[in-house]
Design a protein around this motif. Structure first.
Motif, short mmCIF file in Angstrom:
data_model
loop_
_atom_site.label_atom_id
_atom_site.label_comp_id
_atom_site.label_asym_id
_atom_site.label_seq_id
_atom_site.Cartn_x
_atom_site.Cartn_y
_atom_site.Cartn_z
N ARG A 1 33.69 27.30 45.70
CA ARG A 1 32.81 27.92 46.69
C ARG A 1 32.49 29.34 46.25
NH1 ARG A 1 33.18 31.33 51.07
NH2 ARG A 1 31.67 30.94 52.75
N LEU A 2 31.23 29.75 46.42
CA LEU A 2 30.82 31.10 46.05
C LEU A 2 31.22 32.07 47.15
CD1 LEU A 2 29.32 32.80 43.92
CD2 LEU A 2 27.22 32.41 45.23
N ASP A 3 32.12 33.00 46.81
CA ASP A 3 32.57 34.01 47.76
C ASP A 3 31.59 35.18 47.70
OD1 ASP A 3 33.82 35.90 49.31
OD2 ASP A 3 35.82 35.55 48.48
N GLU A 4 30.66 35.19 48.64
CA GLU A 4 29.63 36.22 48.64
C GLU A 4 30.08 37.51 49.31
OE1 GLU A 4 25.45 34.59 48.76
OE2 GLU A 4 26.49 33.04 49.93
N GLY A 5 31.33 37.54 49.77
CA GLY A 5 31.86 38.75 50.36
C GLY A 5 32.34 39.73 49.30
N LEU A 6 32.37 39.27 48.03
CA LEU A 6 32.80 40.14 46.93
C LEU A 6 31.58 40.73 46.24
CD1 LEU A 6 35.59 37.89 45.37
CD2 LEU A 6 35.87 39.76 47.01
N ASP A 7 31.78 41.83 45.55
CA ASP A 7 30.71 42.47 44.80
C ASP A 7 31.18 42.68 43.36
OD1 ASP A 7 28.37 43.73 44.12
OD2 ASP A 7 28.97 45.69 44.93
N PRO A 8 30.68 41.86 42.41
CA PRO A 8 29.69 40.80 42.60
C PRO A 8 30.33 39.52 43.17
CG PRO A 8 30.40 40.84 40.32
CD PRO A 8 31.07 42.01 40.99
N PRO A 9 29.53 38.60 43.70
CA PRO A 9 30.07 37.33 44.21
C PRO A 9 30.86 36.59 43.13
CG PRO A 9 27.79 37.60 44.89
CD PRO A 9 28.06 38.69 43.88
N LYS A 10 31.87 35.82 43.56
CA LYS A 10 32.74 35.14 42.61
C LYS A 10 33.02 33.73 43.08
CE LYS A 10 37.29 35.65 40.43
NZ LYS A 10 38.52 36.50 40.37
N TRP A 11 33.05 32.79 42.14
CA TRP A 11 33.37 31.40 42.46
C TRP A 11 34.88 31.25 42.63
CZ3 TRP A 11 29.71 28.00 43.74
CH2 TRP A 11 28.40 28.22 43.30
N ARG A 12 35.30 30.56 43.70
CA ARG A 12 36.71 30.32 43.96
C ARG A 12 36.96 28.83 44.17
NH1 ARG A 12 39.65 34.69 44.47
NH2 ARG A 12 38.75 36.71 45.08
N VAL A 13 38.07 28.34 43.60
CA VAL A 13 38.43 26.92 43.73
C VAL A 13 38.91 26.64 45.15
CG1 VAL A 13 39.99 25.11 42.93
CG2 VAL A 13 39.04 26.74 41.29
N VAL A 14 38.32 25.60 45.78
CA VAL A 14 38.74 25.20 47.12
C VAL A 14 39.38 23.81 47.12
CG1 VAL A 14 37.02 26.64 48.27
CG2 VAL A 14 36.43 24.29 47.66
N ALA A 15 39.17 23.04 46.07
CA ALA A 15 39.79 21.71 45.95
C ALA A 15 39.80 21.31 44.48
CB ALA A 15 39.04 20.67 46.78
N ASP A 16 40.75 20.46 44.11
CA ASP A 16 40.79 19.93 42.75
C ASP A 16 40.83 18.41 42.82
OD1 ASP A 16 43.46 19.19 43.25
OD2 ASP A 16 44.21 21.08 42.48
#
Length: 218
Positions: free
Chosen positions: A117-132
């Motif tokens: 999921r793209l965490d748009e609360g970060l600067d710059p936005p960062k992809w984070r794993v939510v499931a494998d």
């Protein structure tokens, strides 16, 4: 549940950094106790074909539609709705990969699939794993195909579970493969030097087109 959180955390930590370090694989390869000697792992073809030939390992062969539809009209990104049935509630992506058991090392060296999921609360936005691929919300299918069935397709299907945060998501794969040229090079070197060759693996990553997840009521 505790084990599942640990696994997802491991995948997230390894994907957050750089590409797989070949030195880590060398250490794994030397530790014979960690390598499977029988069962399904005991028979893996000597190399992985790329099919179609112009594709690269990690490429998406079939992915979530680039556009969603509403009343027969394109609406931008593919949209999934939590709890919806059929295609409206599921994302699927098929990747060109090596054999899943080509490398049995743990992430980031082996082959595994993730939902990010793209965490748009970060600067710059960062992809984070939510499931494998070990999560109850995912299904993994492997299929040999192409020339002499030496190519592999891995398909990841994901249905957003209840409580999934709305936002932008993507499906991804990381893995290892051995090309035909690498296999030939290893064989000739072993023949000349009369010793067991190194594994000569190529580590790869690939991601699907982003798509949107929304609550069912939206």
């Amino acid at each position: 549940r505790k084990k599942k959180r640990k696994s997802s955390s491991l995948v997230e930590r390894t994907l957050a950094g750089a590409e797989a370090d070949p030195r880590a694989y060398d250490e794994f390869r030397r530790n014979r106790e960690t390598r499977t000697r029988d069962g399904p792992q005991s028979f893996v073809p000597p190399f992985d074909a790329r099919w179609p030939p112009w594709a690269r390992f990690g490429d998406v062969l079939r992915g979530p539609a680039r556009f969603g539809t509403k009343d027969g009209k394109k609406t931008g990104k593919k949209i999934l709705r939590v709890g919806a049935r059929g295609d409206d509630g599921e994302a699927r992506a098929t990747f060109l990969t090596g054999r899943p058991r080509r490398c049995s090392a743990p992430p980031p060296l082996g082959t595994f699939l993730v939902v990010e999921r793209l965490d748009e609360g970060l600067d710059p936005p960062k992809w984070r794993v939510v499931a494998d691929d070990d999560d109850v919300s995912t299904i993994v299918e492997w299929e040999p195909h192409g020339f002499l069935l030496l190519a592999s397709r891995l398909t990841l299907s994901w249905r957003p579970p209840n409580g999934a945060e709305p936002g932008t998501y993507r499906l991804g794969v990381s893995g290892a493969a051995r090309s035909a040229s690498s296999a030939f090079s290893l064989f000739t070197r072993a023949f000349r030097e009369n010793e067991k060759p190194e594994d000569g693996l190529e580590f790869f990553r690939g991601f699907s087109e982003p798509f949107e997840v929304r609550a069912e009521s939206e």
